[in-house]
Enzyme design. Structure first.
Site, PDB file in Angstrom:
ATOM      1  N   HIS A 184       8.089  17.866  44.540  1.00 38.17           N
ATOM      2  CA  HIS A 184       8.813  18.139  43.288  1.00 38.17           C
ATOM      3  C   HIS A 184       8.501  17.081  42.241  1.00 38.17           C
ATOM      4  CE1 HIS A 184      11.708  15.443  45.398  1.00 38.17           C
ATOM      5  NE2 HIS A 184      11.923  14.985  44.194  1.00 38.17           N
ATOM      6  N   ARG A 286       8.006  34.534  38.578  1.00 41.25           N
ATOM      7  CA  ARG A 286       8.741  34.461  39.844  1.00 41.25           C
ATOM      8  C   ARG A 286      10.102  35.130  39.661  1.00 41.25           C
ATOM      9  NH1 ARG A 286       7.005  29.116  38.717  1.00 41.25           N
ATOM     10  NH2 ARG A 286       5.323  28.367  40.059  1.00 41.25           N
ATOM     11  N   GLU A 411      -2.846  34.021  49.506  1.00 40.39           N
ATOM     12  CA  GLU A 411      -2.248  32.756  49.936  1.00 40.39           C
ATOM     13  C   GLU A 411      -2.252  32.623  51.455  1.00 40.39           C
ATOM     14  OE1 GLU A 411       1.667  32.753  48.226  1.00 40.39           O
ATOM     15  OE2 GLU A 411       1.907  34.897  48.581  1.00 40.39           O
ATOM     16  N   ASN A 434      -1.127  26.517  46.772  1.00 42.75           N
ATOM     17  CA  ASN A 434      -0.229  25.693  47.590  1.00 42.75           C
ATOM     18  C   ASN A 434      -0.072  26.266  48.993  1.00 42.75           C
ATOM     19  OD1 ASN A 434       0.077  24.156  45.310  1.00 42.75           O
ATOM     20  ND2 ASN A 434       2.138  24.851  44.844  1.00 42.75           N
ATOM     21  N   ASP A 435       0.295  27.545  49.070  1.00 45.02           N
ATOM     22  CA  ASP A 435       0.456  28.167  50.387  1.00 45.02           C
ATOM     23  C   ASP A 435      -0.886  28.344  51.080  1.00 45.02           C
ATOM     24  OD1 ASP A 435       3.105  28.541  51.221  1.00 45.02           O
ATOM     25  OD2 ASP A 435       3.415  30.138  49.775  1.00 45.02           O
ATOM     26  N   ARG A 445       3.849  21.830  53.887  1.00 42.15           N
ATOM     27  CA  ARG A 445       3.925  21.373  52.497  1.00 42.15           C
ATOM     28  C   ARG A 445       4.980  20.302  52.285  1.00 42.15           C
ATOM     29  NH1 ARG A 445       4.424  26.699  48.846  1.00 42.15           N
ATOM     30  NH2 ARG A 445       5.023  25.098  47.364  1.00 42.15           N
ATOM     31  N   CYS A 482      -2.716  30.700  40.300  1.00 49.81           N
ATOM     32  CA  CYS A 482      -1.408  30.377  39.737  1.00 49.81           C
ATOM     33  C   CYS A 482      -0.749  29.208  40.464  1.00 49.81           C
ATOM     34  CB  CYS A 482      -0.483  31.596  39.776  1.00 49.81           C
ATOM     35  SG  CYS A 482      -0.182  32.233  41.440  1.00 49.81           S
TER      36      CYS A 482
END
Length: 552
Positions: A184, A286, A411, A434-435, A445, A482
Site C-alpha cells: 500500500h 473496479r 492474471e 500484480n496477480d 503479494r 492495468c
C-alpha cells in the site's frame, strides 16, 4: 558521500531533504503483577476507546481514500469482541499492555490463517495494537513526524492510518525498510507522485536530520549527498516537470504509433479527479466498492445507478468494467466459503459465478442497463479467467445482455499461455501484472521478503505478457496492462515493445507515460523489450533498459 542505498523504486522523480523518522513502536514492558484486575480491565477498554476517538477525529479531518481507510480502522478498533478479549485477560490477572498485545495477536493470527485479503489486513491490527499499548502506557502514539519543515519520511513501513494522512506538500519523498512493489505504501507513492524507495534495508541506518537524496525511478537513496549532486537532481527534476507539462492528448510514440492512456478507478470519490484527467477513458473500473462491507449483494437498480454515474462522467470515452473480483480473498459473506484452505488459490473472481450465477447475471444486467443510457464506450471483462471455456462462457453471457465488447483479465499464467485460444471468443485482454506475478512466482503479494520476485521487471513475467500480446495481435485484439507496471514510464516502453496497446494507471502517472512514449519510436520500444527479456533478473532488466535510454 556514504555508500548508496538501494531498494525498489516505486515513485517518480527525485527529491532531497532532511530525514524525519517515524515515531518508534512502544516496547512492551516486562509483565507485572496486577493488584486490581477490574481497574486493569477498565484501563484496557479506555485505551481502545482512545484509539477509536483518535481515529474518528483523523477521519473527520480527512477526505477521500484517507477517510475511508481511517473509518475502516476505527471499526476494527471498536470491535466489541476485541475489547472483551483484552479486558477478559486483564480480569484474569494479565497486565493491560500484555492483555492488549495478546488479544490483538490472536486476531492477527486468525487473519493470517485466512489468507488473501484477510492476511493483507494483518498489519492494520499491528498498528492498532501499537496505538492502544501507547495510550495505555502514556507513551507517544506511533505515527507521522512533525518537524516543522518539509522532510524525507523514513520508516520500517507505513501503517494505513499514517498513509491516509500523508501530505505531499510536507513529505518530499518516502523511504521504507520493508515493503514491496505492490504494497500500500508503493501504491500510495505512485498515486501522489512522490519519489519513493521501498524495501531499502539500509534505510534503518539513517538518522533524523540527515540529508538524503532519493531517486524514485531507479530505487537509489544517497545519504549525505554533495551540494552539487542535490543541485543536479533539482535541475533534472525541474526539467522533467517542465517536459511533462508540455505533453497532452492521446498517447503516441515518436513515430505516431497509438498507445491508449487510461486511468484506473476504484471508488466513487475518485471519479471527479479521474474524469478530469487527460485520459482516453478508464482502463480498469473496479466494481468491488459496491459489494464490500455488506451482508448481501446490491440489487440491479443500485448497481445500475452507480455505473451510470461513471459512464456519464466519461461520455464518449472508453470505460472497461471489471466484474466482481471477490470471493475467498475478500470478505464478502455472500461469496465467502468457510472451508477454503488456501483462499488465494480458491473461489475468487469469475469463479464465484459458478457458486452463485445470479451474482454475475445481475451485474451484467446492471452494466448493460446503465450503458444503454450513455454515450460511453462500455467494455466488460472478467477477472481470474484460467481456461478458454471460462472466457467463452463469459463472453456469451455478456453479449446476451447486449454488451458488445467482452474481454478477459490475464492474471493467471494458464491464461497467458493459452491466450491464443482465449482470443477466439474474447474481444480484448487486460493484463493484471500484480496477480500474474504472484501466481507465476508462487510468491504471496503480502510478503515483503518476496518483493524481488514480485518486481514487474522480472523477465519471466514479461515473457508471459509477451506471449499474451502475440496471441492478441494474431487475432487483431487490443491488449492493455492495468497493474502497477503500467505506471512506470521506462517499463511502459518495454510493454509497448512487447505488443501492449493500452496502459491504465493513476491519473498522476499519465504525463510521465505520455512523455516517455513521445520520446521513443516503436522500434526503440521493441529494442528495449528485447533487452529486458534477455536479462537474468529484474534488477538487470531495469538497469539494461535505463542504460540504453540514457544513451539517447
Amino acid at each position: 558521500m556514504r555508500d548508496l542505498m538501494r531498494g525498489i523504486g516505486v515513485g517518480t522523480g527525485s527529491a532531497a531533504g532532511p530525514v524525519a523518522r517515524m515515531a518508534p513502536v512502544p516496547a512492551l514492558p516486562a509483565p507485572r503483577a496486577v493488584a486490581d484486575p477490574a481497574a486493569e480491565a477498565a484501563a484496557v477498554r479506555a485505551a481502545l476507546g482512545a484509539v477509536v476517538t483518535d481515529l474518528e477525529e483523523r477521519a473527520a479531518r480527512t477526505s477521500g481514500t484517507g477517510s475511508q481507510v481511517l473509518s475502516a480502522l476505527t471499526m476494527m478498533a471498536a470491535d466489541p469482541a476485541l475489547a472483551d478479549r483484552a479486558a477478559g485477560l486483564a480480569e484474569q490477572g494479565t497486565d493491560g499492555a500484555h492483555a492488549l498485545a495478546t488479544a490483538f495477536d490472536g486476531f492477527r493470527a486468525a487473519l493470517v490463517a485466512a489468507g488473501g485479503y484477510f492476511a493483507e489486513r494483518a498489519p492494520d491490527l499491528d498498528d492498532l495494537r501499537d496505538r492502544a499499548v501507547a495510550h495505555l502506557l502514556g507513551l507517544p502514539t506511533p505515527g507521522l513526524p512533525d518537524p516543522g519543515h518539509r522532510y524525507v519520511l523514513v520508516a520500517e513501513d507505513l501503517a494505513p492510518a499514517d498513509t491516509a494522512l500523508l501530505d505531499p506538500e510536507r513529505v518530499l519523498a518516502l523511504v521504507t525498510v520493508r515493503g514491496g512493489p505492490t504494497s500500500h505504501t508503493a501504491i500510495l507513492a505512485k498515486a501522489l507522485g512522490v519519489p519513493a524507495v521501498v524495501g531499502c534495508t539500509g534505510a534503518s541506518e539513517l538518522a533524523d536530520g540527515q540529508q538524503v537524496l532519493v531517486h524514485g525511478a531507479d530505487g537509489v537513496v544517497e545519504p549525505d549527498p554533495s551540494p552539487e549532486a542535490v543541485e543536479r537532481a533539482a535541475a533534472h527534476e525541474h526539467r522533467r516537470r517542465e517536459l511533462l507539462a508540455g505533453f497532452q492528448g492521446p498517447g503516441r510514440t515518436a513515430d505516431g504509433h497509438p498507445v491508449s492512456l487510461l486511468v484506473n478507478l476504484g471508488a466513487p470519490h475518485e471519479l471527479a479527479g479521474a474524469a478530469a484527467a487527460d485520459a482516453e477513458g478508464v482502463g480498469l473500473f473496479r466494481t468491488e466498492f459496491l459489494f464490500l462491507d455488506r451482508a448481501e449483494a446490491p440489487g440491479l437498480a443500485e448497481q445500475a445507478a452507480a455505473y451510470r454515474k461513471t459512464f456519464a462522467a466519461f461520455a464518449g470515452r472508453r470505460v472497461v468494467v471489471r466484474t466482481l473480483d471477490a470471493g475467498a480473498d475478500k470478505p464478502l459473506p455472500f461469496v465467502l466459503s468457510a472451508d477454503e484452505q488456501n483462499p488465494a488459490l480458491g473461489v475468487r473472481g469469475l469463479r464465484s459465478a459458478v457458486r452463485d450465477p445470479q451474482l454475475l447475471e445481475t451485474q451484467l444486467a446492471a452494466i448493460a442497463e446503465a450503458a444503454r443510457d450513455s454515450t460511453a464506450q462500455v467494455w466488460v471483462m472478467a477477472p481470474m479467467v484460467s481456461v478458454p471455456r471460462e472466457a467463452a462462457e463469459f463472453a456469451a453471457r455478456a453479449r446476451a445482455h447486449g454488451l458488445p465488447m467482452a474481454g478477459a483479465m490475464i492474471e493467471v499464467p494458464a491464461a497467458a499461455l493459452r491466450a491464443d485460444r482465449l482470443a477466439e471468443s474474447c474481444d480484448f485482454f487486460s493484463v493484471g501484472t500484480n496477480d500474474l506475478a504472484q501466481y507465476a512466482f508462487a510468491a504471496d503479494r503480502t510478503l515483503g521478503d518476496l518483493a524481488e520476485l514480485l518486481d514487474p521487471w522480472q523477465p519471466a513475467l514479461l515473457e508471459l505478457v509477451a506471449t499474451a500480446a502475440r496471441s492478441a495481435a494474431g487475432h487483431g485484439r487490443p491488449i492493455g496492462v492495468c497493474g502497477e507496471a503500467a505506471a512506470d514510464p521506462a517499463l511502459a516502453l518495454v510493454l509497448v515493445g512487447l505488443g501492449i496497446t493500452s496502459l491504465s494507471a493513476a491519473p498522476v502517472s499519465l504525463p510521465g507515460l505520455r512523455a516517455a512514449l513521445a520520446a521513443h519510436t516503436l522500434a526503440q520500444c521493441r529494442e528495449l523489450a528485447g533487452l529486458a527479456l534477455l536479462a537474468d533478473d529484474a534488477a538487470t532488466a531495469r538497469a539494461e533498459v535505463m542504460s540504453r535510454m540514457s544513451e539517447r
